[in-house]
Design an enzyme around this catalytic site. Structure first.
Site, PDB file in Angstrom:
ATOM      1  N   GLN A   6     -23.664 -11.799   3.098  1.00 17.00           N
ATOM      2  CA  GLN A   6     -23.560 -12.488   4.376  1.00 17.00           C
ATOM      3  C   GLN A   6     -22.933 -13.863   4.180  1.00 17.00           C
ATOM      4  OE1 GLN A   6     -27.507 -12.404   6.039  1.00 17.00           O
ATOM      5  NE2 GLN A   6     -27.320 -10.283   6.663  1.00 17.00           N
ATOM      6  N   LYS A   8     -19.863 -14.653   4.152  1.00 17.91           N
ATOM      7  CA  LYS A   8     -18.647 -14.649   3.344  1.00 17.91           C
ATOM      8  C   LYS A   8     -17.447 -14.124   4.127  1.00 17.91           C
ATOM      9  CE  LYS A   8     -21.095 -14.402  -0.940  1.00 17.91           C
ATOM     10  NZ  LYS A   8     -21.287 -13.860  -2.226  1.00 17.91           N
ATOM     11  N   GLY A   9     -17.649 -13.793   5.396  1.00 11.29           N
ATOM     12  CA  GLY A   9     -16.544 -13.339   6.230  1.00 11.29           C
ATOM     13  C   GLY A   9     -16.360 -11.836   6.301  1.00 11.29           C
ATOM     14  N   TYR A  10     -17.203 -11.066   5.607  1.00 12.98           N
ATOM     15  CA  TYR A  10     -17.032  -9.616   5.607  1.00 12.98           C
ATOM     16  C   TYR A  10     -17.341  -8.998   6.974  1.00 12.98           C
ATOM     17  CZ  TYR A  10     -16.907 -10.152   0.539  1.00 12.98           C
ATOM     18  OH  TYR A  10     -16.582 -10.522  -0.728  1.00 12.98           O
ATOM     19  N   GLY A  11     -18.371  -9.505   7.639  1.00 13.71           N
ATOM     20  CA  GLY A  11     -18.714  -8.982   8.963  1.00 13.71           C
ATOM     21  C   GLY A  11     -17.587  -9.200   9.953  1.00 13.71           C
ATOM     22  N   LYS A  12     -17.031 -10.408   9.950  1.00 13.30           N
ATOM     23  CA  LYS A  12     -15.906 -10.728  10.842  1.00 13.30           C
ATOM     24  C   LYS A  12     -14.708  -9.843  10.521  1.00 13.30           C
ATOM     25  CE  LYS A  12     -13.127 -13.980  10.089  1.00 13.30           C
ATOM     26  NZ  LYS A  12     -12.369 -15.136   9.753  1.00 13.30           N
ATOM     27  N   GLU A  32     -21.712  -0.265  18.674  1.00 19.67           N
ATOM     28  CA  GLU A  32     -22.822   0.626  18.974  1.00 19.67           C
ATOM     29  C   GLU A  32     -24.021  -0.225  19.366  1.00 19.67           C
ATOM     30  OE1 GLU A  32     -25.146   3.885  16.370  1.00 19.67           O
ATOM     31  OE2 GLU A  32     -22.952   3.949  16.247  1.00 19.67           O
TER      32      GLU A  32
END
Length: 174
Positions: A6, A8-12, A32
């Site tokens: 979290q 680190k920009g992976y979700g975005k 979802e």
């Protein structure tokens, strides 16, 4: 995103990637439901930045439906995001983008996506490197390098038989 990864920009990155695929598919996407609290924050941030970039590019003269076509974000998500910023009005059965003044729109854009003011509103990095981005820092999806074809069975309902034939490469009626 798993806890050690979290912030680190992976979700975005994954959110932006899913919407780029939705654009290629020609359909508006939505996450979802139900969303977790952190998921809601992440999506709302992405939606705000993507929507405000498009509104700024068109100087506020764009419909909610056109924003959905450009961003592949579902209409309900666009309306709720615009409502949170005070940028939407309901008039005669339609939602309209409406800022009380150009200054009001500029204040919101400065708060959420200031890079559009420094690079002419093209939604590109301030360095002028052409990197596609929605957000500040982190990973970004560059649609120029995205090679993907939508599943022909999932083409939009309004797609013609000829469009389906072109996508599948099979003769009409097979």
């Amino acid at each position: 995103t798993l806890p050690p990864y979290q912030r680190k920009g992976y979700g975005k990155f994954l959110i932006q990637f899913s919407y780029e695929l939705s654009k290629r598919e020609g359909q508006a996407g939505t996450p979802e439901r139900p969303l977790s609290d952190l998921g809601q924050v992440s999506y709302r941030r992405y939606w705000s930045r993507a929507i405000l970039e498009v509104i700024w590019e068109h100087r506020g003269k764009i419909s909610v439906a056109d924003i959905s076509k450009e961003t592949a974000i579902a209409l309900d998500d666009i309306v709720s995001t615009l409502q949170s910023h005070g940028l939407v009005k309901y008039y005669r059965g339609n939602y309209m983008v409406s800022a009380s003044s150009p200054r009001h729109l500029e204040e919101i854009v400065v708060a959420w996506c200031p890079w559009v003011l420094t690079d002419g509103g093209k939604g590109r990095g301030a360095r002028g490197d052409g990197e596609a981005r929605v957000g500040d820092g982190g990973l970004a999806v560059d649609p120029e390098y995205l090679y993907w074809s939508p599943d022909p069975d999932r083409l939009p309902i309004h797609a013609s038989r000829r469009a389906r034939q072109a996508a599948t490469g099979s003769p009409v009626g097979w």
